[in-house]
Design a protein around this motif. Structure first.
Motif, PDB file in Angstrom:
ATOM      1  N   GLU A  71       0.836  -1.211   0.000  1.00 44.65           N
ATOM      2  CA  GLU A  71       0.000   0.000   0.000  1.00 44.65           C
ATOM      3  C   GLU A  71       0.870   1.260   0.000  1.00 44.65           C
ATOM      4  O   GLU A  71       0.570   2.220  -0.704  1.00 44.65           O
ATOM      5  N   VAL A  72       1.929   1.238   0.809  1.00 48.76           N
ATOM      6  CA  VAL A  72       2.829   2.394   0.875  1.00 48.76           C
ATOM      7  C   VAL A  72       3.459   2.615  -0.500  1.00 48.76           C
ATOM      8  O   VAL A  72       3.558   3.746  -0.972  1.00 48.76           O
ATOM      9  N   GLU A  73       3.843   1.528  -1.147  1.00 52.16           N
ATOM     10  CA  GLU A  73       4.426   1.631  -2.494  1.00 52.16           C
ATOM     11  C   GLU A  73       3.464   2.329  -3.453  1.00 52.16           C
ATOM     12  O   GLU A  73       3.877   3.203  -4.213  1.00 52.16           O
ATOM     13  N   THR A  78       1.724   7.478  -6.309  1.00 52.90           N
ATOM     14  CA  THR A  78       0.746   8.529  -6.596  1.00 52.90           C
ATOM     15  C   THR A  78       1.229   9.909  -6.160  1.00 52.90           C
ATOM     16  O   THR A  78       0.525  10.895  -6.362  1.00 52.90           O
ATOM     17  N   LEU A  79       2.404   9.980  -5.562  1.00 57.02           N
ATOM     18  CA  LEU A  79       2.959  11.291  -5.195  1.00 57.02           C
ATOM     19  C   LEU A  79       3.276  12.042  -6.483  1.00 57.02           C
ATOM     20  O   LEU A  79       4.144  11.634  -7.247  1.00 57.02           O
ATOM     21  N   ARG A  80       2.579  13.117  -6.705  1.00 54.53           N
ATOM     22  CA  ARG A  80       2.839  13.939  -7.887  1.00 54.53           C
ATOM     23  C   ARG A  80       3.347  15.288  -7.421  1.00 54.53           C
ATOM     24  O   ARG A  80       2.726  15.916  -6.567  1.00 54.53           O
ATOM     25  N   VAL A  94       2.620   9.435   3.486  1.00 53.23           N
ATOM     26  CA  VAL A  94       3.626   8.417   3.174  1.00 53.23           C
ATOM     27  C   VAL A  94       4.569   8.257   4.362  1.00 53.23           C
ATOM     28  O   VAL A  94       4.903   7.150   4.764  1.00 53.23           O
ATOM     29  N   GLU A  95       4.988   9.381   4.932  1.00 53.63           N
ATOM     30  CA  GLU A  95       5.920   9.320   6.059  1.00 53.63           C
ATOM     31  C   GLU A  95       5.296   8.623   7.266  1.00 53.63           C
ATOM     32  O   GLU A  95       5.947   7.846   7.940  1.00 53.63           O
ATOM     33  N   ARG A  96       4.005   8.907   7.509  1.00 50.64           N
ATOM     34  CA  ARG A  96       3.303   8.222   8.600  1.00 50.64           C
ATOM     35  C   ARG A  96       3.214   6.728   8.327  1.00 50.64           C
ATOM     36  O   ARG A  96       3.457   5.905   9.211  1.00 50.64           O
ATOM     37  N   ASP A 100       4.773   3.686  10.515  1.00 53.32           N
ATOM     38  CA  ASP A 100       3.952   2.553  10.962  1.00 53.32           C
ATOM     39  C   ASP A 100       4.589   1.238  10.569  1.00 53.32           C
ATOM     40  O   ASP A 100       4.635   0.286  11.348  1.00 53.32           O
ATOM     41  N   LEU A 101       5.034   1.194   9.337  1.00 55.71           N
ATOM     42  CA  LEU A 101       5.649  -0.010   8.792  1.00 55.71           C
ATOM     43  C   LEU A 101       6.888  -0.375   9.617  1.00 55.71           C
ATOM     44  O   LEU A 101       7.063  -1.525  10.020  1.00 55.71           O
TER      45      LEU A 101
END
Length: 127
Positions: A71-73, A78-80, A94-96, A100-101
């Protein structure tokens, strides 16, 4: 006139710089996820040699972590960088998610260590 052209040139340069910086940030995130996935695979292998009860729990946790990594990937993909406002918001997400990961990996690692200790204790009892 010249002032407008200069401003446009400046803006273009700023955008190019931002694109470059953002691409580097994305690459860093991608490397972190790749590392996390490698650690998950490593721990899945270790889980096979641990105490049965813990093995089941850790395997389930690692499976969930693997899905979270995927999911993080997707989120990183989708980061534009065009949209400054959404970039900041998505970057924070993403950083959160990465934090978590990492926390999940650390916990699974602790569980595995405990499982190994237990398996060793059981083995020594029967030896």
């Amino acid at each position: 006139g010249k002032v407008k052209t200069d401003l446009q040139a400046q803006r273009t340069k700023l955008n190019a710089t931002r694109e470059k910086v953002n691409a580097q940030i994305k690459a860093t995130y991608e490397a972190q996820v790749k590392q996390a996935k490698e650690r998950i695979a490593e721990m899945q292998a270790r889980a096979k040699t641990t105490d049965e009860k813990i093995r089941a729990k850790v395997s389930a946790d690692l499976e969930a972590l693997h899905n979270r990594a995927a999911e993080v990937e997707q989120r990183i993909q989708t980061l534009r960088s065009e949209q400054v406002a959404t970039w900041k918001e998505n970057k924070a997400k993403v950083e959160r998610a990465l934090a978590d990961l990492k926390a999940g990996l650390a916990k699974a690692n602790t569980d595995l260590d405990e499982g190994r200790e237990q398996a060793k204790a059981e083995f020594e009892k029967t030896a």
